[in-house]
Design a protein around this motif. Structure first.
Motif, PDB file in Angstrom:
ATOM      1  N   PRO A 212       0.811  -1.591  -7.646  1.00 51.62           N
ATOM      2  CA  PRO A 212       1.697  -1.182  -6.551  1.00 51.62           C
ATOM      3  C   PRO A 212       1.588  -2.115  -5.355  1.00 51.62           C
ATOM      4  O   PRO A 212       0.510  -2.621  -5.034  1.00 51.62           O
ATOM      5  N   LYS A 213       2.747  -2.317  -4.704  1.00 50.19           N
ATOM      6  CA  LYS A 213       2.799  -3.124  -3.488  1.00 50.19           C
ATOM      7  C   LYS A 213       2.992  -2.221  -2.281  1.00 50.19           C
ATOM      8  O   LYS A 213       3.675  -1.196  -2.350  1.00 50.19           O
ATOM      9  N   CYS A 214       2.395  -2.610  -1.191  1.00 46.32           N
ATOM     10  CA  CYS A 214       2.549  -1.874   0.055  1.00 46.32           C
ATOM     11  C   CYS A 214       3.973  -2.056   0.568  1.00 46.32           C
ATOM     12  O   CYS A 214       4.482  -3.179   0.632  1.00 46.32           O
ATOM     13  N   HIS A 219       2.327  -6.631   0.493  1.00 47.00           N
ATOM     14  CA  HIS A 219       1.250  -7.236  -0.282  1.00 47.00           C
ATOM     15  C   HIS A 219       0.787  -6.245  -1.347  1.00 47.00           C
ATOM     16  O   HIS A 219       1.073  -5.044  -1.270  1.00 47.00           O
ATOM     17  N   PHE A 220       0.061  -6.772  -2.357  1.00 49.72           N
ATOM     18  CA  PHE A 220      -0.539  -5.873  -3.334  1.00 49.72           C
ATOM     19  C   PHE A 220      -1.552  -4.978  -2.622  1.00 49.72           C
ATOM     20  O   PHE A 220      -2.349  -5.441  -1.805  1.00 49.72           O
ATOM     21  N   ILE A 221      -1.492  -3.677  -2.925  1.00 48.41           N
ATOM     22  CA  ILE A 221      -2.433  -2.750  -2.306  1.00 48.41           C
ATOM     23  C   ILE A 221      -3.840  -3.067  -2.830  1.00 48.41           C
ATOM     24  O   ILE A 221      -4.057  -3.097  -4.042  1.00 48.41           O
ATOM     25  N   PRO A 222      -4.790  -3.329  -1.961  1.00 46.59           N
ATOM     26  CA  PRO A 222      -6.127  -3.758  -2.422  1.00 46.59           C
ATOM     27  C   PRO A 222      -6.884  -2.625  -3.089  1.00 46.59           C
ATOM     28  O   PRO A 222      -6.587  -1.437  -2.909  1.00 46.59           O
ATOM     29  N   GLU A 230      -6.371   2.347  -3.922  1.00 46.40           N
ATOM     30  CA  GLU A 230      -6.267   3.512  -3.030  1.00 46.40           C
ATOM     31  C   GLU A 230      -5.136   3.272  -2.042  1.00 46.40           C
ATOM     32  O   GLU A 230      -5.099   2.249  -1.365  1.00 46.40           O
ATOM     33  N   TYR A 231      -4.227   4.230  -1.965  1.00 48.94           N
ATOM     34  CA  TYR A 231      -3.079   4.064  -1.084  1.00 48.94           C
ATOM     35  C   TYR A 231      -2.661   5.413  -0.509  1.00 48.94           C
ATOM     36  O   TYR A 231      -3.127   6.460  -0.933  1.00 48.94           O
ATOM     37  N   LYS A 240       4.801   4.096  -0.329  1.00 48.19           N
ATOM     38  CA  LYS A 240       3.404   3.769  -0.589  1.00 48.19           C
ATOM     39  C   LYS A 240       2.969   2.665   0.369  1.00 48.19           C
ATOM     40  O   LYS A 240       3.685   1.685   0.560  1.00 48.19           O
ATOM     41  N   TYR A 241       1.770   2.814   0.922  1.00 47.56           N
ATOM     42  CA  TYR A 241       1.306   1.807   1.878  1.00 47.56           C
ATOM     43  C   TYR A 241      -0.218   1.789   1.910  1.00 47.56           C
ATOM     44  O   TYR A 241      -0.893   2.738   1.470  1.00 47.56           O
TER      45      TYR A 241
END
Length: 520
Positions: A212-214, A219-222, A230-231, A240-241
């Motif tokens: 998933p991307k923020c 950016h890719f969610i770390p 974790e998002y 999603k962020y």
């Protein structure tokens, strides 16, 4: 995020926690032709074998000269030594045959996906056949093994691979150029790749598809310390962020609660609130602009035989003025941390928005305000609503506060917060539902709570009716009411709505008048 607010108030948004495990399934990519390590191992074997054969030749020749020298010894010793030489030669031949057989068996035990091309071995030493049986150096012919080598079919093009390079994976074989990524279509040349079912992907391509991307920073969610993604995710908008954006002062729309994306600018109101572009399209920013909507909602009440006999003043105000009015109000239950509407019962002086601000550099500027003395002529002094909210949210707040006014004017006294706020939320929800369903009533049946209820859309809609964006906002405001977590606004609404759906609005109101509770 289970965050919601009443039509007249706003709770601070909180996000649901999303956790996903990073699962890039990777398989080794096996190249079938002789690699550097495999080639060197094979070359070492051949060299050791040839070295051993050379020693055998040397030993044989030395044995001959030794036999010649033994002619000077007595015959009995010559006979014994010749017998010993013959037995030694037989043992050597047997050991040589055994070594060659083991070497061939070693070749056949190589895993599928590795093959040897005989054309590439021209630089290896060749065995010398003179003086020894040549057949002992010729590998035995295995027709079934050669047939298997010739009948390798490529899983990509379905053609015979032959004796060239090939890959062995997923239980089949491929030409190197036929083993392609299912996403980008280019050949996979890395030693590791990701697999989804039976479809191979480059690891980066697979990450693009599944990680998933923020939606704020793009950016890719770390991943966290446990290796999990974790998002935060909004329960209605599914935005999603990264968790960090809740603390890095990223702007959040005061109406729909969505975070500001880095490639979109929100509008900033004079009191510090932010408003997204979609909510800004129908935002109501001064008292005069709100009057048609206010009268349309009064007509909505009259259509349900709930006419308000008194003319209750309505003002649009800034956040600071609304908070000051709350402090001056003796009675009432307020949804904190931010209230967006208020039904006043005390005399106060309130500063209202007289002229709408104009847009300038993503800010609303040039607002004109005016203090106004509110004199109590009845049980309700005035209705205050926060300015700068979209039309449907402003109308939902007005419907809620007008129900407070109707209850006070009709003599409903000393109701507990769950009952009063709950029934006010039901009226707000019913008005929203009538607005959202007004353009699709012929295709969708309304719920029990709004059946046969009038709509105010005809007198308050802008040209062309409501857009899909505005209808989506209306659905979100309904979602806020239905999923409010507070006991008074959320729990009260669910209890009141259940009673209205079961018995109807008027019998529920009569039961509240006599008992102060909802009918069971």
């Amino acid at each position: 995020m289970d965050s919601s607010s009443s039509s007249s108030s706003s709770s601070s948004p909180s996000s649901s926690y999303g956790v996903a495990r990073v699962s890039h399934i990777s398989n080794p990519c096996i190249f079938g032709e002789v690699g550097s390590s495999s080639s060197s191992t094979y070359r070492d074997k051949r060299w050791k074998l040839m070295k051993w054969v050379s020693k055998l030749f040397k030993s044989g020749s030395n044995g001959g000269s030794g036999a010649a020298r033994t002619n000077h010894h007595p015959p009995q010793f010559q006979e014994d030594e010749n017998m010993d030489d013959r037995s030694r030669g037989g043992r050597d031949k047997e050991e040589l045959d055994r070594a060659i057989s083991l070497s061939l068996a070693d070749d056949r035990k190589r895993p599928h996906g590795y093959g040897w091309s005989t054309d590439n071995n021209r630089d290896f030493p060749r065995p010398f056949h003179g003086g020894l049986n040549p057949s002992s150096f010729i590998p035995p012919y295995d027709p079934s093994y050669q047939c298997r080598r010739r009948q390798r079919i490529c899983g990509g093009c379905n053609r015979d691979i032959g004796m060239g390079n090939y890959l062995g994976c997923m239980g089949t074989f491929f030409h190197p150029e036929c083993f392609c990524c299912h996403s980008c279509g280019y050949a996979i040349t890395e030693h590791e790749f990701s697999l989804s079912g039976t479809k191979p992907y480059h690891k980066l391509c697979f990450k693009e598809l599944t990680h998933p991307k923020c939606e704020v920073c793009h950016h890719f969610i770390p991943t966290n310390d446990a290796g999990l993604i974790e998002y935060r995710c909004h329960p209605f908008w599914n935005q999603k962020y990264c968790p960090a954006h809740e603390y890095d002062k990223t702007a959040r729309c005061c109406s729909c609660e969505r975070l500001e994306s880095w490639d979109v600018r929100y509008y900033t109101l004079d009191d510090g609130r932010s408003l997204c572009l979609e909510c800004m399209e129908t935002a109501i920013t001064d008292t005069g602009e709100c009057q048609p909507l206010y009268h349309a909602i009064r007509d909505y009440y009259e259509g349900m035989y709930m006419k308000l006999d008194q003319q209750i003043p309505m003002l649009l105000v800034q956040r600071e003025a609304l908070n000051d009015a709350i402090v001056g109000e003796k009675n009432g239950y307020h949804h904190m941390p931010e209230t967006r509407g208020l039904c006043l019962s005390e005399e106060q002086t309130v500063t209202s928005v007289l002229r709408r601000p104009r847009l300038g550099a993503h800010r609303l500027v040039g607002m004109r305000t005016q203090p106004q003395k509110l004199i109590r002529k009845c049980e309700v002094t005035a209705i205050l609503v926060l300015y700068g909210l979209p039309r449907l949210l402003t109308g939902a707040i007005l419907a809620h506060e007008l129900m407070h006014g109707w209850l006070r004017l009709k003599g409903y006294r000393n109701l507990n917060p769950e009952v009063e706020e709950g029934i006010c939320q039901v009226l707000s929800y019913m008005w929203l539902e009538s607005e959202v369903l007004s353009d699709t009533s012929s295709r969708n049946l309304p719920s029990t709570s709004s059946a046969a209820m009038p709509s105010s859309s005809s007198s308050s809609n802008k040209k062309g009716g409501k857009s899909n964006v505005e209808k989506k906002l209306g659905e979100f405001f309904k979602h806020q009411i239905a999923h409010d977590a507070s006991p008074a606004y959320g729990g009260g609404f669910r209890a009141a709505n259940a009673a209205v759906c079961k018995y109807g609005l008027r019998p529920t109101l009569d039961h509240i008048r006599y008992t102060g509770t909802f009918p069971l």
